[in-house]
Design an enzyme around this catalytic site. Sequence first.
Site, PDB file in Angstrom:
ATOM      1  N   ARG A   1      -8.633  -6.618  -9.355  1.00 54.78           N
ATOM      2  CA  ARG A   1      -9.412  -8.029  -9.708  1.00 54.78           C
ATOM      3  C   ARG A   1     -10.765  -7.154 -10.153  1.00 54.78           C
ATOM      4  O   ARG A   1     -11.042  -6.237  -9.921  1.00 54.78           O
ATOM      5  CB  ARG A   1      -9.551  -8.585  -8.245  1.00 54.78           C
ATOM      6  CG  ARG A   1     -10.095  -7.740  -7.129  1.00 54.78           C
ATOM      7  CD  ARG A   1     -10.685  -8.543  -6.078  1.00 54.78           C
ATOM      8  NE  ARG A   1     -11.529  -7.746  -5.236  1.00 54.78           N
ATOM      9  CZ  ARG A   1     -11.019  -6.879  -4.164  1.00 54.78           C
ATOM     10  NH1 ARG A   1      -9.682  -6.719  -4.040  1.00 54.78           N
ATOM     11  NH2 ARG A   1     -11.721  -6.239  -3.368  1.00 54.78           N
TER      12      ARG A   1
ATOM     13  N   LYS B   1      -0.730   3.508   9.058  1.00 50.42           N
ATOM     14  CA  LYS B   1      -1.075   1.982   8.156  1.00 50.42           C
ATOM     15  C   LYS B   1       0.006   1.182   8.063  1.00 50.42           C
ATOM     16  O   LYS B   1       1.211   1.568   7.545  1.00 50.42           O
ATOM     17  CB  LYS B   1      -1.744   2.748   7.015  1.00 50.42           C
ATOM     18  CG  LYS B   1      -3.060   3.497   7.007  1.00 50.42           C
ATOM     19  CD  LYS B   1      -3.523   3.987   5.694  1.00 50.42           C
ATOM     20  CE  LYS B   1      -4.978   4.663   5.911  1.00 50.42           C
ATOM     21  NZ  LYS B   1      -5.286   5.007   4.504  1.00 50.42           N
TER      22      LYS B   1
ATOM     23  N   ARG C   1     -26.231  -6.595  -1.040  1.00 51.77           N
ATOM     24  CA  ARG C   1     -25.840  -8.013  -0.773  1.00 51.77           C
ATOM     25  C   ARG C   1     -26.408  -8.757   0.474  1.00 51.77           C
ATOM     26  O   ARG C   1     -26.843  -8.393   1.394  1.00 51.77           O
ATOM     27  CB  ARG C   1     -24.240  -7.833  -0.294  1.00 51.77           C
ATOM     28  CG  ARG C   1     -23.200  -7.146  -1.197  1.00 51.77           C
ATOM     29  CD  ARG C   1     -21.885  -7.376  -0.718  1.00 51.77           C
ATOM     30  NE  ARG C   1     -20.891  -6.560  -1.313  1.00 51.77           N
ATOM     31  CZ  ARG C   1     -19.546  -6.734  -1.175  1.00 51.77           C
ATOM     32  NH1 ARG C   1     -19.209  -7.495  -0.380  1.00 51.77           N
ATOM     33  NH2 ARG C   1     -18.689  -5.789  -2.080  1.00 51.77           N
TER      34      ARG C   1
ATOM     35  N   LYS D   1       0.808  -1.202   0.011  1.00 52.48           N
ATOM     36  CA  LYS D   1       0.098  -0.026   0.110  1.00 52.48           C
ATOM     37  C   LYS D   1       0.713   1.228   0.024  1.00 52.48           C
ATOM     38  O   LYS D   1       0.404   2.401  -0.651  1.00 52.48           O
ATOM     39  CB  LYS D   1      -0.922  -0.169   1.165  1.00 52.48           C
ATOM     40  CG  LYS D   1      -1.703  -1.239   1.227  1.00 52.48           C
ATOM     41  CD  LYS D   1      -2.564  -1.557   0.078  1.00 52.48           C
ATOM     42  CE  LYS D   1      -3.224  -3.060  -0.042  1.00 52.48           C
ATOM     43  NZ  LYS D   1      -3.772  -3.145  -1.334  1.00 52.48           N
TER      44      LYS D   1
ATOM     45  N   GLY E   1      -8.723  -2.177   5.406  1.00 49.80           N
ATOM     46  CA  GLY E   1      -8.960  -2.020   6.965  1.00 49.80           C
ATOM     47  C   GLY E   1      -8.130  -2.758   7.958  1.00 49.80           C
ATOM     48  O   GLY E   1      -8.132  -2.406   8.876  1.00 49.80           O
TER      49      GLY E   1
ATOM     50  N   GLU F   1      -9.555   2.996  -5.490  1.00 48.96           N
ATOM     51  CA  GLU F   1     -10.455   3.497  -4.257  1.00 48.96           C
ATOM     52  C   GLU F   1     -10.024   4.799  -3.750  1.00 48.96           C
ATOM     53  O   GLU F   1      -8.766   5.176  -3.619  1.00 48.96           O
ATOM     54  CB  GLU F   1     -10.358   2.262  -3.278  1.00 48.96           C
ATOM     55  CG  GLU F   1     -10.651   0.975  -3.356  1.00 48.96           C
ATOM     56  CD  GLU F   1     -10.633   0.100  -2.114  1.00 48.96           C
ATOM     57  OE1 GLU F   1     -11.244  -0.878  -2.146  1.00 48.96           O
ATOM     58  OE2 GLU F   1      -9.746   0.480  -1.384  1.00 48.96           O
TER      59      GLU F   1
HETATM   60  C1  MV4 Z   1      -8.351   6.159   6.095  1.00 48.61           C
HETATM   61  C2  MV4 Z   1      -9.527   6.673   6.920  1.00 48.61           C
HETATM   62  C3  MV4 Z   1      -9.313   8.070   7.202  1.00 48.61           C
HETATM   63  N1  MV4 Z   1      -8.072   8.707   6.862  1.00 48.61           N
HETATM   64  N2  MV4 Z   1      -7.265   6.798   5.862  1.00 48.61           N
HETATM   65  C4  MV4 Z   1     -10.101   1.808   5.813  1.00 48.61           C
HETATM   66  C5  MV4 Z   1      -9.785   0.736   4.744  1.00 48.61           C
HETATM   67  C6  MV4 Z   1      -8.492   1.167   4.350  1.00 48.61           C
HETATM   68  N3  MV4 Z   1      -8.464   0.411   3.029  1.00 48.61           N
HETATM   69  C7  MV4 Z   1      -8.506   2.544   4.282  1.00 48.61           C
HETATM   70  N4  MV4 Z   1      -9.180   2.657   5.334  1.00 48.61           N
HETATM   71  C8  MV4 Z   1      -9.508   4.305   5.845  1.00 48.61           C
HETATM   72  N5  MV4 Z   1      -8.242   4.942   5.471  1.00 48.61           N
HETATM   73  C9  MV4 Z   1      -7.194   8.103   6.350  1.00 48.61           C
HETATM   74  N6  MV4 Z   1      -6.119   8.898   5.952  1.00 48.61           N
HETATM   75  C10 MV4 Z   1     -10.492   5.826   6.999  1.00 48.61           C
HETATM   76  C11 MV4 Z   1     -10.584   4.720   6.527  1.00 48.61           C
HETATM   77  C12 MV4 Z   1     -11.698   4.005   6.804  1.00 48.61           C
HETATM   78  C13 MV4 Z   1     -12.827   3.624   5.743  1.00 48.61           C
HETATM   79  C14 MV4 Z   1     -12.453   3.817   4.647  1.00 48.61           C
HETATM   80  C15 MV4 Z   1     -13.355   3.359   3.521  1.00 48.61           C
HETATM   81  C16 MV4 Z   1     -14.567   2.736   3.555  1.00 48.61           C
HETATM   82  C17 MV4 Z   1     -14.850   2.459   5.230  1.00 48.61           C
HETATM   83  C18 MV4 Z   1     -13.785   2.794   6.248  1.00 48.61           C
HETATM   84  C19 MV4 Z   1     -14.249   2.730   7.569  1.00 48.61           C
HETATM   85  C20 MV4 Z   1     -13.225   2.855   8.606  1.00 48.61           C
HETATM   86  C21 MV4 Z   1     -12.111   3.811   8.091  1.00 48.61           C
END
Ligand code: MV4
Length: 445
Positions: free
Chosen positions: A292, A158, A338, A116, A165, A275
């Site tokens: 995918r 992260k 879903r 990532k 997540g 995304e």
């Molecule tokens: C974030 C965020 C807020 N700020 N990054 C969740 C999944 C992962 N792919 C990245 N995610 C997030 N990254 C920053 N800098 C909040 C989330 C996040 C989230 C993102 C998309 C859909 C649902 C979510 C639920 C909780 C947190």
Amino acid sequence: MFKRVLIANRGEIALRIIRACRELGIETVAVYSEADRASLHVAFADTSVCIGGATPSQSYLNMKNIIAAAEISDADAIHPGYGFLAENSTFAKVCRDCGFTFIGPSPEHIDLMGNKSNAKDTMKELGVPVVPGSDGPINDAKEALEIAKKIGFPVMIKASAGGGGKGMRMAHNEITFLKNFETAKMEAKNAFGNDEVYIEKLIEDPRHIEIQVFGDGNGRGIHFFERECSIQRRHQKLLEEAPSVALDDATRKKMGEISANAIAKLGYKNAGTIEYLLDKHGNFYFMEMNTRIQVEHPVTEMITGIDLVKLQLIVAATGQLPIAQEDIKINGHAIEFRVNAEDPVSFVPSPGLIKAYYVPGGVGVRIDSAAYQDYYILPYYDSMIAKMIVHGNDRNEAIARGKRCLYEFIVEGIKTTIPLHLKILDNHNFVNGKFATDFLDKHFK
Ligand code: MV4
């Protein structure tokens, strides 16, 4: 075009791929676990091969047995679907080395996007907006704290090897930062065998918006607009729609063009999803890229009229995109529900026998499902039993149609998410388009 395609998956996505193959005149080979002998993908494929025991590691994740099945059935390509081996670069490479076309991107692109932190750096270089944060991974706690202070709290820690997540930690001040930095690293080491982490500014109550893209692997990239995926719980999406009410035409155009340009420059091949997080002010930031076809691809098919799985097969076979950006237009609105075999309140899986099953019909409805009456939902696999996708001329018609179809949908013997979907459609914040990723926790804790 391919003569015979092996489908390295099960359930509704295996059926979805068989349908696309049959319409293109391609023969299909199903693979199945010992627990899946009575499954529809086995019945509908031209031939089928048992590849091992019930648990995924014995069968749908068993590369040796899948490759052996492709060899004995004389397949020329392998479609991985989603989940299982779909984003496993080793599998994509083994397919290639054994002479089978992997229907997806190159192993190199899968690896690049699987990390990532590298994915973010690459996208930033290609002109895609990213969340302000560290340039690459930071291993030293003191150095990380300095960066966090510079970005300003709250921040997100992260894992480079994380995603979806997994391996994420928030920090609101210096004290929680130092503590969470260490736990994040330890969790990442335990979960992924890699303790690399990076830091970014926390985007508060973001919406999750993703762009469907395709590349020809040779400098051309196109997009199919966005999907709104904010209605999710614990990083499991429950309802997706297209287009998103949160985007104006200018932002939609910008997100699409930036995404398609990145795909072109990357030399990316086949289907992908970029995304983004969308903040309250309408700013968007790259989050992750999925390499995918996704569960929610039908909402894009419903608004564009383009079969994305057929497109995957054509691009893999020819190395060319048969359509141009100008051919892709949005028509109306689509919502996917879903239907999972789960308790609608606790989300605890509810496997077991489907005693009665009736799916809705009529104008503007599509069901992608491998379930049937007397089918037994197995505990080894994903709990999704059907996707109900509705299309309307506008969002209000799609919502009304969704409600009508959820009333018609009968699943007896197990618990499902249908009652939760009905409640969501009755929520005025959902109906008015006022929601973000915290919607389900806030209104349906
Ligand atoms: C974030 C965020 C807020 N700020 N990054 C969740 C999944 C992962 N792919 C990245 N995610 C997030 N990254 C920053 N800098 C909040 C989330 C996040 C989230 C993102 C998309 C859909 C649902 C979510 C639920 C909780 C947190």
